[in-house]
Design an enzyme around this catalytic site. Structure first.
Site, mmCIF file in Angstrom:
data_model
loop_
_atom_site.group_PDB
_atom_site.id
_atom_site.type_symbol
_atom_site.label_atom_id
_atom_site.label_comp_id
_atom_site.label_asym_id
_atom_site.label_seq_id
_atom_site.Cartn_x
_atom_site.Cartn_y
_atom_site.Cartn_z
ATOM 1 C CB SER A 188 -0.946 -0.028 1.206
ATOM 2 O OG SER A 188 -1.799 1.092 1.196
ATOM 3 C CE1 TYR A 215 0.547 5.136 -5.644
ATOM 4 C CE2 TYR A 215 0.626 6.484 -3.660
ATOM 5 C CZ TYR A 215 1.104 5.432 -4.411
ATOM 6 O OH TYR A 215 2.138 4.666 -3.936
ATOM 7 C CE LYS A 242 0.021 2.027 -3.999
ATOM 8 N NZ LYS A 242 0.681 0.724 -4.258
#
Length: 326
Positions: free
Chosen positions: A172, A186, A190
């Site tokens: 992650s 993003y 994650k």
């Protein structure tokens, strides 16, 4: 005095409760096992491959798209342990968005004992400026790509793995623990990986497969250097508050966490603070760590309030200076 006595009386009860409530976990052996690393042709993935080979893995398989870079990475891993290890180093080429290609790659590689999903991509920009194709790329590679790799490897992993448990490690990011200007897509992808991993843990903990989630900070890799070329100025300013780690140090922290069978794996001091702050419904696997979460959660929350205040002041000042406010 009464308060101290109350603490002394309650502490054994709390420790006993934490021990009873702990989710079962076991160390993961690397020596003599088959390690497959997606994103293994560069950066953290490549360093992890070198560590696995040095620790006596029977076989290390690198997975990425570019065959030439895979060959170079394979040779780099072999050279790093030349004469000190009998590890077989190989590679398979596949796109993490190509499910059929991944199934073929896994069949070629053979059953996996430790799967590490270290591939990823970031295209930082203000969300309103993001191109549709960039959103698809970031969510696709980071989230769907990881699910595809796990899905392709899982049939071979759920077979009887012998005495030692197998492991799935998912990269992650600290951007999943604290959203940052310019990383909306993003960070979202994650965060999704964390909940994916939490669900996998529940599904697989009785099948001798450990799950680990790695939270690297900014790491000096080819990907970060490319990202910095077009990162928004505000994002650069906010990122200056913490220095980037080097790939080998992140890889060492990641491997230590994988071997220990930890679910949440932090890579630096900031990461440990964020882990306490964001623990949520993560599996409780360590009495000591969970006690630290209980004790220090209020403190980390106070620290986070000051950090957030500083971030918003910085963003407001930059937007006003560049006349970007409404």
């Amino acid at each position: 005095m009464v308060f101290v006595l109350a603490i002394l009386l309650l502490l054994p009860i709390v420790l006993l409760a934490l021990w009873v409530l702990k989710v079962p976990s076991s160390p993961v052996e690397i020596r003599g096992r088959h390690i497959l690393i997606s994103g293994g042709s560069s950066g953290i993935g490549l360093e992890l491959a070198k560590i696995a080979a040095a620790q006596g893995a029977r076989k290390v398989t690198l997975l990425a798209r570019n065959v030439e870079r895979l060959k170079e990475a394979r040779d780099a891993v072999a050279a790093a342990v030349s004469g000190s290890s009998d590890t077989e180093v190989g590679f398979v080429s596949a796109d993490v968005l190509d499910r059929a290609g991944l199934r073929r790659a896994m069949a070629e590689a053979g059953d996996v004992d430790v799967l590490v999903c270290s591939h990823g991509i970031s295209i930082p920009c203000a969300f309103e400026d993001a191109r549709d194709e960039d959103l698809d790329t970031v969510v696709g590679i980071n989230f769907m790509g990881t699910m595809n790799v796990v899905k392709a490897a899982l049939p071979g992993m759920v077979r009887d793995g012998g005495v030692y448990p197998r492991s799935i490690a998912i990269f992650s990011s600290q951007a999943a623990q604290a959203g940052i200007y310019g990383f909306a897509c993003y960070s979202g992808a994650k965060v999704a990986l964390v909940k994916f991993a939490e669900s996998l843990k529940q599904e697989l903990f009785l099948r001798k497969i450990q799950i680990s989630v790695i939270y690297p900070p900014d790491t000096d890799t080819p990907g970060l250097r490319e990202e910095n070329k077009f990162k928004p100025e505000i994002t650069k300013i906010l990122s200056e508050s913490s220095s980037a780690m080097v790939a080998i140090d992140v890889a060492r922290k990641a491997m230590d966490g994988i071997r220990a069978g930890r679910f949440n794996v932090s890579c630096n001091f900031d990461g440990h603070l964020l882990a306490i702050l964001c623990t949520g419904m993560s599996p409780h696997m360590s009495v000591c760590y969970s006690l630290a979460e209980i004790v220090f959660l209020p403190v980390t929350r106070i620290i986070s309030l000051f950090i957030q205040y500083g971030w918003y002041r910085t963003i407001r000042a930059w937007l006003i200076k560049h006349k970007k406010c409404v």
